[in-house]
Design an enzyme around this catalytic site. Sequence first.
Site, PDB file in Angstrom:
ATOM      1  N   HIS A  65      30.834 120.806  50.643  1.00  0.00           N
ATOM      2  CA  HIS A  65      31.832 119.031  50.985  1.00  0.00           C
ATOM      3  C   HIS A  65      31.319 119.228  52.543  1.00  0.00           C
ATOM      4  O   HIS A  65      31.526 118.167  53.142  1.00  0.00           O
ATOM      5  CB  HIS A  65      32.250 119.106  50.002  1.00  0.00           C
ATOM      6  CG  HIS A  65      34.009 119.670  50.388  1.00  0.00           C
ATOM      7  ND1 HIS A  65      35.072 120.316  49.698  1.00  0.00           N
ATOM      8  CD2 HIS A  65      34.551 118.875  51.472  1.00  0.00           C
ATOM      9  CE1 HIS A  65      36.120 120.477  50.261  1.00  0.00           C
ATOM     10  NE2 HIS A  65      36.275 119.947  51.175  1.00  0.00           N
ATOM     11  N   ASP A 111      31.111 124.645  45.565  1.00  0.00           N
ATOM     12  CA  ASP A 111      31.453 124.493  46.794  1.00  0.00           C
ATOM     13  C   ASP A 111      31.744 125.231  47.613  1.00  0.00           C
ATOM     14  O   ASP A 111      31.803 126.134  47.880  1.00  0.00           O
ATOM     15  CB  ASP A 111      33.060 123.705  46.251  1.00  0.00           C
ATOM     16  CG  ASP A 111      33.184 123.383  48.296  1.00  0.00           C
ATOM     17  OD1 ASP A 111      32.447 122.767  48.591  1.00  0.00           O
ATOM     18  OD2 ASP A 111      34.520 122.361  48.341  1.00  0.00           O
ATOM     19  N   SER A 209      38.906 122.206  55.374  1.00  0.00           N
ATOM     20  CA  SER A 209      38.457 122.837  53.586  1.00  0.00           C
ATOM     21  C   SER A 209      37.338 123.774  54.790  1.00  0.00           C
ATOM     22  O   SER A 209      37.064 123.889  55.654  1.00  0.00           O
ATOM     23  CB  SER A 209      37.616 121.579  53.034  1.00  0.00           C
ATOM     24  OG  SER A 209      37.680 121.034  52.775  1.00  0.00           O
TER      25      SER A 209
END
Length: 261
Positions: A65, A111, A209
């Site tokens: 992402h 992810d 992230s």
Amino acid sequence: MHALQKCLLFTAVTCLIQNALGSEIINGKKADEKFMQYMASVQNNKIHTCGGFLVSEDFVMTAAHCAVKKLKSLSVVLGTHDLKKANKKMRYGVKMMCRHPAFKEVANGNDIMLLKLSKKVSLGGKKPIKLIPLPIQQLNLKEKKICSVAGWGPTEPRKHRSGYVNELQVLDVPIINKDECQKVWGQIPKNVICAGGYKAKSGICQGDSGGPLICNKLAVGIVSFNNDNGCNYPDVPNVYTDISQFLPWITDILKKKKCKG
């Protein structure tokens, strides 16, 4: 559970995850410059947006992402824990984004992404850049095992919308039983690891992230998501992509030096 109930539950979990991507390190400590020299700052238009980690001379691993629309705006900084000290020699262009083909959104898992750098990283020197090894087989981490996570996100919950810190922060986190994690969340992807943020006053949060979950000196997970509550722990468990579930895909890309078609 009826199909409608499952749908409503999935929607609720998705809402919790939205705007909750990343890992600001809450109640961590400054990372020693002699360690974690594989850490990467993934940047969009030279602004830190995600963490990452070097897994080969020309590939950085991060979260799917973290992908951007314009590849030319993406770069990676390696070789410093202090982003204020980043210079041209530390910045690498990105030639290719290899996002896992099954990734749709974090609520569905997968992810994970590999970034092919525009040039190979020179390993060693006065301020050496190092690789971090990956698992060689699927893992079954024991509950309460202490691992670590690092990132450049804000260090205080109330600042979780106001940018990042310059110096890399690191935090110890315990592995959380997968069944317990599933129960607390209601629904989580299959290919994840839960660690930290639950029944504790520290954990990850919005803004950074892609950083690694490190156990036994291996990168075993990638920061994926948590609950968007302002990072006031204790809370629901933090969720990481389980790298060991993607080893054939990773190996193929690192060997062929290109995305798997």
